[in-house]
Enzyme design. Structure first.
Site, mmCIF file in Angstrom:
data_model
loop_
_atom_site.group_PDB
_atom_site.id
_atom_site.type_symbol
_atom_site.label_atom_id
_atom_site.label_comp_id
_atom_site.label_asym_id
_atom_site.label_seq_id
_atom_site.Cartn_x
_atom_site.Cartn_y
_atom_site.Cartn_z
ATOM 1 N N THR A 44 -68.731 -12.743 -102.203
ATOM 2 C CA THR A 44 -68.812 -12.014 -103.476
ATOM 3 C C THR A 44 -67.431 -11.586 -103.945
ATOM 4 O O THR A 44 -67.070 -11.763 -105.115
ATOM 5 C CB THR A 44 -69.707 -10.774 -103.316
ATOM 6 O OG1 THR A 44 -71.000 -11.174 -102.872
ATOM 7 C CG2 THR A 44 -69.847 -10.042 -104.643
ATOM 8 N N TYR A 107 -81.653 -13.355 -108.118
ATOM 9 C CA TYR A 107 -82.382 -13.579 -109.374
ATOM 10 C C TYR A 107 -83.812 -14.063 -109.155
ATOM 11 O O TYR A 107 -84.733 -13.567 -109.783
ATOM 12 C CB TYR A 107 -81.626 -14.559 -110.301
ATOM 13 C CG TYR A 107 -82.207 -14.596 -111.703
ATOM 14 C CD1 TYR A 107 -81.913 -13.588 -112.606
ATOM 15 C CD2 TYR A 107 -83.067 -15.613 -112.105
ATOM 16 C CE1 TYR A 107 -82.461 -13.595 -113.881
ATOM 17 C CE2 TYR A 107 -83.621 -15.631 -113.373
ATOM 18 C CZ TYR A 107 -83.306 -14.616 -114.263
ATOM 19 O OH TYR A 107 -83.862 -14.621 -115.519
ATOM 20 N N TYR A 133 -76.947 -12.426 -95.117
ATOM 21 C CA TYR A 133 -76.222 -11.434 -95.924
ATOM 22 C C TYR A 133 -77.215 -10.765 -96.863
ATOM 23 O O TYR A 133 -77.740 -11.395 -97.773
ATOM 24 C CB TYR A 133 -75.096 -12.128 -96.692
ATOM 25 C CG TYR A 133 -74.272 -11.260 -97.618
ATOM 26 C CD1 TYR A 133 -74.292 -9.867 -97.560
ATOM 27 C CD2 TYR A 133 -73.435 -11.848 -98.571
ATOM 28 C CE1 TYR A 133 -73.532 -9.093 -98.407
ATOM 29 C CE2 TYR A 133 -72.657 -11.086 -99.424
ATOM 30 C CZ TYR A 133 -72.705 -9.708 -99.342
ATOM 31 O OH TYR A 133 -71.950 -8.948 -100.190
ATOM 32 N N ARG A 138 -76.880 -6.266 -105.412
ATOM 33 C CA ARG A 138 -76.357 -7.412 -106.161
ATOM 34 C C ARG A 138 -77.443 -8.439 -106.488
ATOM 35 O O ARG A 138 -77.376 -9.107 -107.503
ATOM 36 C CB ARG A 138 -75.269 -8.117 -105.330
ATOM 37 C CG ARG A 138 -73.944 -7.411 -105.280
ATOM 38 C CD ARG A 138 -73.031 -7.905 -106.391
ATOM 39 N NE ARG A 138 -71.687 -7.380 -106.241
ATOM 40 C CZ ARG A 138 -70.678 -7.696 -107.044
ATOM 41 N NH1 ARG A 138 -70.842 -8.568 -108.035
ATOM 42 N NH2 ARG A 138 -69.493 -7.165 -106.869
ATOM 43 N N LYS A 161 -74.925 -9.549 -92.151
ATOM 44 C CA LYS A 161 -74.102 -8.592 -92.896
ATOM 45 C C LYS A 161 -75.081 -7.736 -93.696
ATOM 46 O O LYS A 161 -75.708 -8.216 -94.648
ATOM 47 C CB LYS A 161 -73.123 -9.316 -93.820
ATOM 48 C CG LYS A 161 -72.293 -8.377 -94.697
ATOM 49 C CD LYS A 161 -71.409 -9.154 -95.668
ATOM 50 C CE LYS A 161 -70.629 -8.228 -96.585
ATOM 51 N NZ LYS A 161 -69.808 -8.971 -97.579
ATOM 52 N N ILE A 203 -67.634 -6.672 -92.631
ATOM 53 C CA ILE A 203 -67.035 -7.637 -93.556
ATOM 54 C C ILE A 203 -66.654 -6.814 -94.770
ATOM 55 O O ILE A 203 -67.506 -6.364 -95.519
ATOM 56 C CB ILE A 203 -68.001 -8.788 -93.885
ATOM 57 C CG1 ILE A 203 -68.289 -9.594 -92.614
ATOM 58 C CG2 ILE A 203 -67.397 -9.687 -94.968
ATOM 59 C CD1 ILE A 203 -69.287 -10.722 -92.801
#
Length: 291
Positions: A44, A107, A133, A138, A161, A203
Site C-alpha cells: 500500500t 471492494y 494482509y 482500506r 500482517k 511491517i
C-alpha cells in the site's frame, strides 16, 4: 520465520509521477544500513494501486536485484481478483522474491469462505511463502481470526500482517497456529503492544523515515526489554500519528522529500500534502532530529 522491523517501502517518484529509480536504490541502502530486517516492495505504501502491472513487476525485480540477498524481499502481490493475485505471485517468485504479501480482496467484500478459497487457490498455485494482509480500513473486508487459523494450516501461508490495531486478535490466533507462524503488526501505533502480546514484528510505515529506531524498538521488545522498547516507541509516536494526517503514503513521502531522500512525486488520485499539515510534520521532524 519473519520477525523484527520490516519496511513497507515507498515507491519514490519524480514530479511527473514517473518512478525515481535512483532514490529507490538509495532508500534500499538506507534500510540495509539501519537494521531493517525485510523490505516489502509495492505494498500500500508503495502505491501498488496506481502502478501498472509492468511497473509493479519492475519494482519487485529492481528491489530484489539491489538487495541482492542481504535481507528478505517481500513482494506485494494482492489483488481483488484471485487470478490476478495468482499471476502476480507467480511472477514475484520468478523474479526472486523471498515471500509475498497478499492484501484481502478490496471492494468485492467477500465473505469468510470466499477469503479462505481465495488464499487457498493462491497458496496451492504458487510455492512461495505467503503472508496474509488484513486491513479492513482500506479494503472494506475483515478477515476474522478463525479464517486466519484455517489458512495457517497451509505450508505456504507463513504469517499475517494484522492492521486492525486490535491486540485481542493476537490472543485469538496465537494459540491455534504453529510456533513459526509470524503475526506481524500493520499498525505502527500499536505494534509494540502486538509484540508484547506474542507477535513477532511490524511491517511499518514509520520505518521509512526512522529505520534504526524502529529496528531497535522491535529488537528490544522481542528480547523482552520492554523498558527500552517503551521509550523508543514513545519517541516515535509523533510520527505513528502524524504520518496518517492524510492518506498513506502522502505524509511519509512529504517527510522523505524534506529529508532529501526522494523528489516531490506522487501519483494521482493521490496529491501532495496539503499545506495545513506541513507545520505539524515539521515539528515531528524536529522532535526526532530529522530537520
Amino acid at each position: 520465520m519473519l520477525t523484527g522491523s520490516m519496511v513497507a517501502i515507498v515507491t519514490p517518484m519524480n514530479a511527473d509521477g514517473s518512478i525515481c529509480w535512483d532514490s529507490l536504490e538509495q532508500l534500499i541502502e538506507f534500510h540495509l544500513l539501519n537494521g531493517t530486517t525485510a523490505i516489502v516492495a509495492v505494498g500500500t505504501t508503495g502505491e501498488s494501486a496506481t502502478l501498472s502491472v509492468s511497473e509493479h513487476t519492475s519494482v519487485i525485480k529492481f528491489v530484489v536485484e539491489k538487495v541482492n540477498k542481504r535481507c528478505p524481499v517481500i513482494a506485494g502481490t494482492g489483488a481483488n481478483a484471485t487470478l490476478e493475485a495468482m499471476e502476480l505471485t507467480a511472477k514475484a517468485k520468478e523474479l526472486g522474491a523471498d515471500a509475498c504479501l497478499l492484501v484481502t480482496p478490496y471492494y468485492n467484500k467477500p465473505g469468510q469462505e470466499g477469503l479462505y478459497q481465495h488464499y487457498m487457490a493462491i497458496a496451492n498455485h504458487v510455492d512461495i511463502p505467503q503472508i496474509l494482509y488484513n486491513v479492513p480500513g482500506r479494503t472494506a473486508c475483515d478477515m476474522l481470526p478463525e479464517t486466519v487459523v484455517r489458512l495457517a494450516r497451509h505450508p505456504n501461508i507463513v504469517g499475517i500482517k494484522e492492521a486492525t490495531g486490535d491486540i485481542q486478535r493476537v490472543h485469538d490466533i496465537r494459540p491455534q497456529v504453529s510456533a513459526d507462524f509470524s503475526i506481524l503488526s500493520g499498525d505502527d501505533a500499536t505494534c509494540l503492544e502486538l509484540i508484547r502480546a506474542g507477535g513477532h514484528g511490524v511491517i511499518s510505515v514509520t520505518s521509512n523515515i526512522l529505520p534504526a529506531k524502529m529496528a531497535q524498538m522491535c529488537n528490544a521488545a522481542l528480547a523482552g526489554d520492554f523498558t527500552t522498547a517503551d521509550a523508543l516507541q514513545q519517541d516515535m509516536m509523533v510520527f505513528h500519528d502524524g504520518l496518517f494526517v492524510e492518506a498513506n503514503p502522502i505524509p511519509v513521502k512529504w517527510v522523505l522529500a524534506e529529508m532529501n531522500k526522494m523528489p516531490k512525486g506522487i501519483r494521482l488520485p493521490l496529491t501532495w500534502l496539503e499545506p495545513q499539515h506541513e507545520a505539524a510534520l515539521k515539528q515531528a521532524m524536529v522532535a526526532c532530529k530529522l530537520d
